[in-house]
Design an enzyme around this catalytic site. Sequence first.
Site, PDB file in Angstrom:
ATOM      1  N   ASP A  97    -106.569 -12.802  26.984  1.00 46.16           N
ATOM      2  CA  ASP A  97    -106.275 -12.752  25.550  1.00 46.16           C
ATOM      3  C   ASP A  97    -107.294 -11.810  24.904  1.00 46.16           C
ATOM      4  OD1 ASP A  97    -108.619 -14.165  25.587  1.00 46.16           O
ATOM      5  OD2 ASP A  97    -107.864 -15.893  24.495  1.00 46.16           O
ATOM      6  N   ASP A 283     -98.099 -19.673  28.186  1.00 44.59           N
ATOM      7  CA  ASP A 283     -99.340 -20.248  28.706  1.00 44.59           C
ATOM      8  C   ASP A 283     -99.713 -21.418  27.819  1.00 44.59           C
ATOM      9  OD1 ASP A 283    -100.376 -18.424  26.409  1.00 44.59           O
ATOM     10  OD2 ASP A 283    -102.082 -19.687  26.921  1.00 44.59           O
ATOM     11  N   CYS A 339     -91.494 -35.165  42.845  1.00 42.03           N
ATOM     12  CA  CYS A 339     -92.418 -34.024  42.987  1.00 42.03           C
ATOM     13  C   CYS A 339     -92.959 -34.013  44.409  1.00 42.03           C
ATOM     14  CB  CYS A 339     -93.561 -34.180  41.985  1.00 42.03           C
ATOM     15  SG  CYS A 339     -94.829 -32.898  42.094  1.00 42.03           S
ATOM     16  N   CYS A 341     -95.654 -32.008  45.250  1.00 40.06           N
ATOM     17  CA  CYS A 341     -96.909 -31.255  45.178  1.00 40.06           C
ATOM     18  C   CYS A 341     -97.935 -31.883  46.118  1.00 40.06           C
ATOM     19  CB  CYS A 341     -97.433 -31.214  43.746  1.00 40.06           C
ATOM     20  SG  CYS A 341     -98.294 -32.705  43.202  1.00 40.06           S
ATOM     21  N   CYS A 344     -98.705 -35.533  44.994  1.00 36.65           N
ATOM     22  CA  CYS A 344     -97.635 -36.526  45.136  1.00 36.65           C
ATOM     23  C   CYS A 344     -97.282 -36.784  46.599  1.00 36.65           C
ATOM     24  CB  CYS A 344     -96.420 -36.102  44.325  1.00 36.65           C
ATOM     25  SG  CYS A 344     -96.738 -36.193  42.542  1.00 36.65           S
ATOM     26  N   HIS A 370    -101.329 -31.929  39.888  1.00 37.67           N
ATOM     27  CA  HIS A 370     -99.959 -32.414  39.675  1.00 37.67           C
ATOM     28  C   HIS A 370     -99.361 -31.852  38.381  1.00 37.67           C
ATOM     29  CE1 HIS A 370     -96.361 -34.653  39.107  1.00 37.67           C
ATOM     30  NE2 HIS A 370     -96.802 -34.927  37.889  1.00 37.67           N
TER      31      HIS A 370
HETATM   32 ZN   LIG Z   1     -96.876 -33.979  41.887  1.00 34.77          ZN
END
Ligand SMILES: [Zn+2]
Length: 405
Positions: A97, A283, A339, A341, A344, A370
Amino acid sequence: MGLSFEISATAAGGGRRAALHLPHGTVQTPVFMPVGTAATVKTVQQETLEQIGSDAAGAQIILANTYHLYLRPGHQLIRRMGGVHRFMSWPRPMLTDSGGFQVFSLSELRKVTDDGVEFRSHLDGSKHFFSPEHSIDVQIALGADILMAFDECVETPATWERTRQSMDLTHAWAARSKAHFEAHSHEVPWASDFPGRTQSLFGIVQGGMYADLRRESAERLVEMDFPGYAIGGLAVGEPRDVTREMIARTLEVLPSDKPRYVMGVGYPDEIEEYARMGVDMMDCVLPTRAARHGLLFRSAEPGEEGCSSPGEHASATAVRMNIKRLEYAEDQRPIDPACSCLVCRRYTRAYLRHLFVVKEPLGATLNSIHNLSFYLDTMSRVRGSLVDAVALAVDPQSDCNRNAV
Ligand SMILES: [Zn+2]
C-alpha cells in the site's frame, strides 16, 4: 513491462475469471490477499503460507504495509537486503500500500498540505514527511510487484465539499506518483533478476460515500491510464449497502480489461459478493486479526443459519464461531468438517480451545491458518463457479438452454 491481465470468462453479474501475470508469478483472480503488515502475515511462517487452503496451493499474493516497513526496519535496509521478497523469503507476488491509510489514521499526529503529509511516528513520536514522490521511492525500494499511488483518505463521515476537495488532492497526487514512478521504476532492487520487467503502479479511486464523486474520481484516474485501479476509502464504518453501491458505481467506469482491487474488505460473504460483481483483488486483516481473538469462520451445516444474508447467487454461508466457548471444550470435530486445511485435517476444536484459553501462541497460528484457508477456499470456489457459469451460458446442450427453447 509490469503486468498482463488475461480474462478467460465473464459471468452475467460482472464477475470475471482471469490470470494476472506479475514479475514474481501468475495470480489467478478473483483473489484474496493476506496482509503481511511488517513483512509477516502475523504468526504464520512463509512455508505454511505456501500451503494454506483446502487445495494446499497457498496464498498466491500477499500485502506488506509501506508505513510500517518505512519506520522499521527502514526501506533502505530492505533495499540493501535485495527487496522485500528476498528479505522475508517470499518468492511469490506481493503488493504494497502507499502508506496513506496508516498516515491518515494518525489523526492527532499529522498535518496535510498540497505537497504531502507531515506525521509523527506512532512508535516514538519522531517527525516524518510523506509526499507522493517519497511514498513511491519507499515502495520502489521495497520492490513489491504492485505498488499504490499515494492518496488522501478522507475522514468518515465527511461533507460533499470536503470529500470533493480531498478527492482533488488525491488526483493531483496520483499524477505526481505516476510521473515519479515512471522516472524511477528501473531502480527496483530486483531489476537485474527480471530483465525488462517493472513494478506496476495502481491508481486509487476515492470520493467517499458520494456516487457522483466516485464516478468522477474513476474517470479522472482512467484518463491518467494506470495498469490497474483500486477502490479505496471503503469499509470504514459505512453500512454494507453503501459499500456495495460505491463499488458498483465505480466498476461501471473502470475499464473492464484491467485489474480492479477493493482495498480493506471484508467478511467472507462480502469478498464473495464483490468478486461476483467484477472485483478482481481484495485484502483484509480480518481473517488473521479475528483468528488471534479466537474468532473462526467455517461453512454452515445443513439447516444452520450463517452470518450472511442470502444473495442472488447461492453462496456457502459463513458461520462465525468463538473457539473459547465452553461448548467446544470436549468437541472432537475439526473447526470446519468441510475444510481440508492443514489445521482441520489434524486438530480438534477441543485442542484449539485449550490453546486459546491458556494463551499458547500456537493457538493464534493454527486459528490464522484455518481462517486464511477459509478465505482462499471462498475465492477458489468463486473462480470455479465463474468458469462454470460461463460454460453453462454458452453450452447449447445444457438443460437450461434446452428448457428455454
Ligand atoms: Zn480449516
